[in-house]
Structure formats: structure tokens, C-alpha cells
Enzyme design. Structure first.
Site, PDB file in Angstrom:
ATOM      1  CB  CYS A 290      -0.912   0.009   1.235  1.00  0.00           C
ATOM      2  SG  CYS A 290      -1.936  -1.476   1.400  1.00  0.00           S
TER       3      CYS A 290
ATOM      4  CG  ASP B  56      -0.978  -8.098   7.314  1.00  0.00           C
ATOM      5  OD1 ASP B  56      -1.961  -7.459   6.897  1.00  0.00           O
ATOM      6  OD2 ASP B  56       0.086  -8.193   6.671  1.00  0.00           O
TER       7      ASP B  56
ATOM      8  CB  SER C 292      12.653 -10.429  -6.007  1.00  0.00           C
ATOM      9  OG  SER C 292      13.185  -9.953  -4.790  1.00  0.00           O
ATOM     10  N   GLY C 293      14.760 -12.561  -5.837  1.00  0.00           N
ATOM     11  CA  GLY C 293      15.953 -13.143  -5.236  1.00  0.00           C
ATOM     12  C   GLY C 293      16.874 -12.124  -4.619  1.00  0.00           C
TER      13      GLY C 293
ATOM     14  CB  ILE D  27      12.577  -9.360 -19.587  1.00  0.00           C
ATOM     15  CG1 ILE D  27      13.593  -8.817 -18.585  1.00  0.00           C
ATOM     16  CG2 ILE D  27      11.178  -9.020 -19.167  1.00  0.00           C
ATOM     17  CD1 ILE D  27      13.650  -7.306 -18.565  1.00  0.00           C
TER      18      ILE D  27
END
Length: 632
Positions: A2, A100, A363-364, A291
Site C-alpha cells: 500500500c 495482518d 524476488s531473489g 525478460i
């Protein structure tokens, strides 16, 4: 995920205009397209933008506590909220939602500021306590979620998830901080201890701020830090098993969502490890996206496709042209402050692709900082060994003299580009690492500044707070101190800023399981040779993931997203490069030596030198200041 905003009067509890809150939220609408709300009381106002992820139909914000005695606006996710809810319910709390946000309110009412260490996740939130008449601001351990704040002329404090939220307030002064320009040219971004605008602050990662009506603005309070000072004992096999448990725990906790979820997959070690563990946990095919580039030297999509086949993911790939230079203004608008990490462009592109099919993507990011995965870590480790052998009195004049006369050979093979290494060896460990991680070294910056700007900058140098951070790090070695600085300085300032802005620009929530604080604390406690061994970074992580991934994924040379800015400035952006030194806004500002910049631009365009990073920095600075409405 948010966006939040708010206004709090420190002195007189003046009424807050809801229209101002609404405007502050509207300019950040991309952060929360699923709902907007405001709440005001004497001396305080809170605004919220919602991207629905958990409890989609419920949990509107601003949210009131069950008893109505506290109000919350919250950006982020608490991954252990279900366990906390049961603990709080056992202590007498009642809940009316399944999300949460209500758990944070109940935790605050039970434990106050001590609730923070109990929250596992990424967050920036504000709680107004009606009984105590206080506003509590908090940011997560790593700084995944941003929070800007600024004192205003009417005695209030305004805060927002992005700088544009503050600039929407009519009382915010838009005056440039010249020290931020020095920081930006050194690092390629404005680090968290400063803002491009004077008087604007960023709440540091792992810090909180408690504001009271009738009290002055306090300094932020640190509630979390990572320590490299204690080494974990045990057999490598046992530590490997513990690491695997922590990895599984970090990934599984971030797979909780009531909306479609997937992962970025570059084909490198880190994103491939996350996808492998997601596939192990999930009963359905993992949605992945990557990509590729239509320039073979930049393209890694075949490795991503290999991993996708191995784990039978629902994979989507798209080739994009590296010639995305026409989106420079769009990029400047995402970041507000100047931001020159050119990998932001392909990161934005992969976020766009992910958002077509999911709302949350794992993500990593983070493993390189925690497990010593950057090439510079190996260099720092080796240089510190030499520093330990040769005293500074010898190193300084010998290596410093050689570095001063050694040419800056951008065109040469990497092993022959020794100028930076020589100058680094001449300096202390801290100064050497600052040079290694910086974009422009101090002597080059000084050659670009005008006499007037040098006067404004004074004795300050961008490296000073970085080196001080390394010196006081809770650490045992130079490698420890370098990684500590990466986690505290580089990670929130560059990597996490890039991921937050590019993902939120398309209303996508990005989650970073490899930055789970328990995982980072574990990595910081590992002996050096389990992080970095024979020049191989992330040694224990790679060994642990051998059961999942092939060697050509684990042990090939690290590449990452690459953007061909050097070619751009010799082709379609050549005139843009020339204008920086002649008629652009920066030239008119008088901060730089226009002739020096023009000479560098012409040398780059002719192919004699590679000044592409400098030119990119100046272009992004020019566009950012224009968008912020700063008269340059």
C-alpha cells in the site's frame, strides 16, 4: 502492499484538512489502486491507499483498534501474523478481520514499541494512540518499505511512502540539499541519511519514531541491527541443514496471499533458488516470468528457461529491446529523487510482465549482501590480507603513487584495469571499499564541480558516513564490515529502492524471502570461509542448493540486468549528452564545470573513454530536479 501518508501537529493540535491528505495519497495512487481512505482527529490525520493482497474483502484502512483507541495506516506484509493473532487472542484480544493490519494494532496495544521485534515482515506503518496522544512511525529491519517525513512551517510533521506524497503538501519547501548532490554523484542514488530536498528525512531501516503533542521532534530510535561480531560454530553439514530450513521457512512464509502469486526468474543463483523452493512447497505450477534482450551479450533468458523447464513452472518470457531510453522521464517520475542505477529500466520491464498475471512476485534480492556474493567482496577480502602485511606508511606512497599515474583503461580487459585497485590498496580498508562501491571517486567529482558548489559542499565528502558506518560495525573482519555496510547503506538506498518503486509503479507487490531477518542474521554469523571460499561467493548457499540446481546455474559468472547506456550515449542519446555540458538545466545552475562535462561527453561519443555512468547520472539528476520543480 500500500501507500500511506499523514500529518501530525507537534505543538498546537490544529485541525487537519482531509483534502490535503487526499492529495498526498492521490499522487501515489499506483501504490494502492484498490481503495483509498482518510481519517482525521484534532492535530492528526492519516491517509491510506490499498493494494489488496490478504483479506481482500476486509481490512480497510485507516483501521481502528477493536476498542477504537488507536488508528493504523500500514504498508507491507506481516508474515507471521497468524501466529501472533493466536498469541494475542490467548491474551484476551478480539479480532474482526482475517488480515495482518488488525494484528499490528493489537500488538501495539499489548506491547507498545516492543511489538516491533515480534513482527516478521516488510513494513512501514503509523499508529496514532488516542489515549497517549502519540504518533508511532516504524520501518522494517532491512528497509524494504520506505517512509519519508518532514517538519513543516505550521508546526506539523508530514509523512508519506514516497517523496511525491510530501511534495503534494503546499507547505513543503522545495530547496535542494547540495550535500545530496555530492552523495548522489558518489553513489548513484541519494542514501537514506539524506534527501534531495532540505528538511526531508527518511526513517532509517530498523528504526522507529515516537511523536507526542507538545513535545519537540525526537531523533529516530534504532530497534534492530545485524551483527557480524559472533561466529557460529559447528560442522558445515549441520550449518547447511540449518540454512536449508531457514530458506524453506523464508520462502513458504512469503507465499501466503489471497491473490495470484509468482516469481521473477532471471536464471541466476538467487532467483532460481527461490523458484526451486517455491516449486517444492506448492502443489500447483509456480508462475514465473523473465525478460530477455535482443542483444545476445546481454541475454540470460536461456538460463531462466532451463530452470523453468526443470521445475515445470508456468513460465512467461518476453524479449525487450535494450533501447528503452525514451522512458527516462517515466523513470525519473517513479523515483522522485535522482536515481542512476540503470538496471531500474529492465527491473521495471519485468515488473510490468509479472503484473499481467500476478499481483505478488517473489524476488531473489538480498543474498549477495548477506552471503558475500559480489565480486567486490572477494577483492576486499584479498586486499585486506595485503593491508595486514604491508603497513600504511608503505602502502600509501607506493600504491597511491602507482594509482595516480596508472591510466584509467576503460577499453582494456578487466584484469588490466588496475587503477581502482591500486588506489584502494593505498587507503584504509574502509576507504578502499568505499572507492570500490562508488560510481564516481572523489577526485573525479572534484574536477566536475564549480568553485561555487565546492564552497557549498565545504568539508563534507560522500564517503565519510559510509566509512564511519564500516568503522563502527559490529564485526570481526574487513569482509564483515563491507557486508554490514552493504546491508545498512547500499541495500536500502539502491537495491530495495529500485525494487519498491519499479514494482509499485505497476501496482505489484514484490517480496524478498532472502532478506528474511533470521536468514540474514544466520549468514552474518557464518565463518568467512563459508561465505567466501577461494574467490567463490555465497559458498554455503550454493552448496546447499546443489541438491536443486545444476552447476551451470550455480557457478557461472554473475551478470545481472544490464542496460547498454554506453551505446545509447554514442547513438540516440548523443545530443542529450552534449546538452548536459552546454544548455541543460544543470549547466545553468552553476554547480558544475560545463567545459569539463562537455569534454567528457565528446570523449565518450568519440569512443575514447567510457563516461556513460557519469552522463547517465547527470541526465537523471537533471530530469529529477525538473520534475520536482526545483529551479536549477
Amino acid at each position: 502492499m500500500c501507500g500511506i501518508a499523514g500529518i501530525f501537529h507537534l505543538t498546537t493540535p490544529k485541525p487537519v484538512d482531509p483534502a490535503r491528505l487526499e492529495r498526498m495519497c492521490e499522487v501515489m495512487a499506483h501504490r494502492g489502486p484498490d481503495g483509498q481512505g482518510t481519517w482525521t482527529a484534532p492535530g492528526v490525520g492519516l491517509g491510506h491507499l490499498r493494494l489488496s493482497i490478504i483479506d481482500v474483502a476486509g481490512s480497510p484502512q485507516p483501521m481502528a483498534a477493536t476498542d477504537g483507541r488507536a488508528m493504523l495506516v500500514f504498508n507491507g506484509e506481516i508474515y507471521n501474523f497468524r501466529e501472533l493473532r493466536e498469541e494475542l487472542r490467548g491474551a484476551g484480544a478480539t479480532f474482526h478481520t482475517d488480515g495482518d493490519s488488525e494484528v499490528i494494532l493489537a500488538a501495539w496495544q499489548r506491547w507498545g514499541p516492543d511489538c516491533l521485534p515480534r513482527l516478521h515482515g516488510m513494513f512501514a506503518f503509523a499508529i496514532y494512540d488516542l489515549d497517549q496522544r502519540t504518533l508511532f512511525l516504524a520501518r522494517d529491519r532491512m528497509g524494504v518499505k520506505p517512509l519519508f517525513y518532514a517538519p513543516l512551517s505550521d508546526g506539523s510533521i508530514a509523512f508519506a511512502s514516497e517523496l511525491k506524497g510530501l511534495t503534494a503538501h503546499p507547505l513543503l519547501r522545495r530547496e535542494l540539499d547540495p550535500l545530496a548532490v555530492e552523495d548522489y554523484l558518489a553513489w548513484g542514488y541519494v542514501p537514506d541519511h539524506r534527501s534531495i530536498l532540505q528538511g526531508v528525512h527518511k526513517l532509517p531501516a530498523g528504526h522507529s519514531l515516537l511523536l507526542r503533542h507538545g513535545a519537540p521532534l525526537p531523533a529516530p530510535s534504532q530497534w534492530w541491527d545485524v551483527s557480524f561480531a559472533d561466529r557460529r560454530a559447528g560442522r558445515a553439514a549441520d550449518l547447511e541443514a540449518e540454512l536449508l530450513h531457514l530458506l524453506r521457512q523464508a520462502v513458504s512464509s512469503r507465499m501466503v496471499a489471497d491473490v495470484p502469486l509468482g516469481a521473477f526468474l532471471s536464471g541466476g543463483v538467487d532467483s532460481s533458488s527461490v523458484v526451486a523452493l517455491m516449486a517444492e512447497i506448492s502443489g500447483d505450477p509456480v508462475k514465473t516470468c523473465s525478460i530477455g534482450f535482443d542483444v545476445a551479450a546481454l541475454d540470460e533468458s536461456n538460463y531462466a528457461a532451463q530452470v523453468a523447464r526443470q521445475f515445470a513452472t508456468d513460465h512467461r518470457a518476453r524479449n525487450v529491446s535494450p533501447d528503452d531510453f525514451d522512458h527516462v522521464d517515466t523513470l525519473a517520475g517513479m523515483f522522485d529523487e535522482p536515481f542512476a542505477d540503470a538496471s531500474a529500466l529492465p527491473t521495471w520491464r519485468v515488473c510490468q510482465l509479472a503484473r499481467e498475471s500476478v499481483t505478488v512476485a517473489l524476488s531473489g534480492d538480498g543474498a549477495d549482501e548477506a552471503f558475500a556474493g559480489y565480486r567486490r567482496h572477494a577483492f576486499q577480502h584479498g586486499e585486506d590480507r595485503l593491508r595486514a602485511i604491508l603497513p600504511q606508511a608503505l602502502r600509501g606512497p607506493v600504491f597511491g603513487g602507482l594509482g595516480a599515474i596508472y591510466p584509467k583503461a576503460d577499453w582494456a580487459p578487466r584484469p588490466l584495469r588496475a587503477k581502482t585497485t591500486l588506489l584502494s590498496l593505498a587507503a584504509s580498508s574502509e576507504a578502499g571499499y568505499a572507492r570500490a562501491i562508488s560510481v564516481l571517486p572523489p577526485e573525479l567529482r572534484d574536477s566536475l564541480y564549480s568553485p561555487e558548489f565546492l564552497r557549498l559542499r565545504g568539508d563534507y565528502r560522500a564517503e565519510q558516513p559510509f566509512e564511519e558506518l564500516m568503522r563502527r560495525a559490529p564485526a570481526c573482519s574487513g569482509l564483515d564490515r563491507a557486508q554490514y555496510a552493504d546491508i545498512k547503506f547500499w541495500l536500502p538506498g539502491d537495491i530495495l529502492t529500485k525494487v519498491d518503486r519499479t514494482s509499485m509503479a505497476v501496482s505489484l507487490e514484490a517480496r524478498e524471502p532472502l532478506l528474511d531477518h533470521r536468514l540474514v542474521e544466520f549468514a552474518a554469523s557464518l565463518p568467512e570461509n563459508l561465505r567466501l571460499r577461494r574467490g567463490e561467493g555465497k559458498w554455503l548457499l550454493k552448496k546447499t542448493m546443489q541438491r536443486y540446481l545444476p552447476d551451470n546455474i550455480l557457478y557461472r559468472q554473475k551478470q545481472g540486468f544490464v542496460t547498454p547506456i554506453a551505446q545509447w550515449f554514442r547513438g540516440p542519446l548523443a545530443e542529450t549528452a552534449r546538452s548536459i555540458g552546454s544548455n541543460a538545466a544543470l549547466a545553468r545552475a552553476g554547480w558544475f564545470d560545463a567545459r569539463a562535462i562537455s569534454a567528457m561527453a565528446e570523449a565518450h561519443i568519440a569512443g575514447h573513454s567510457d563516461h556513460s555512468r557519469l552522463l547517465w547520472q547527470l541526465v537523471m539528476l537533471d530530469r529529477s530536479l525538473s520534475r520536482l520543480g526545483i529551479a536549477a
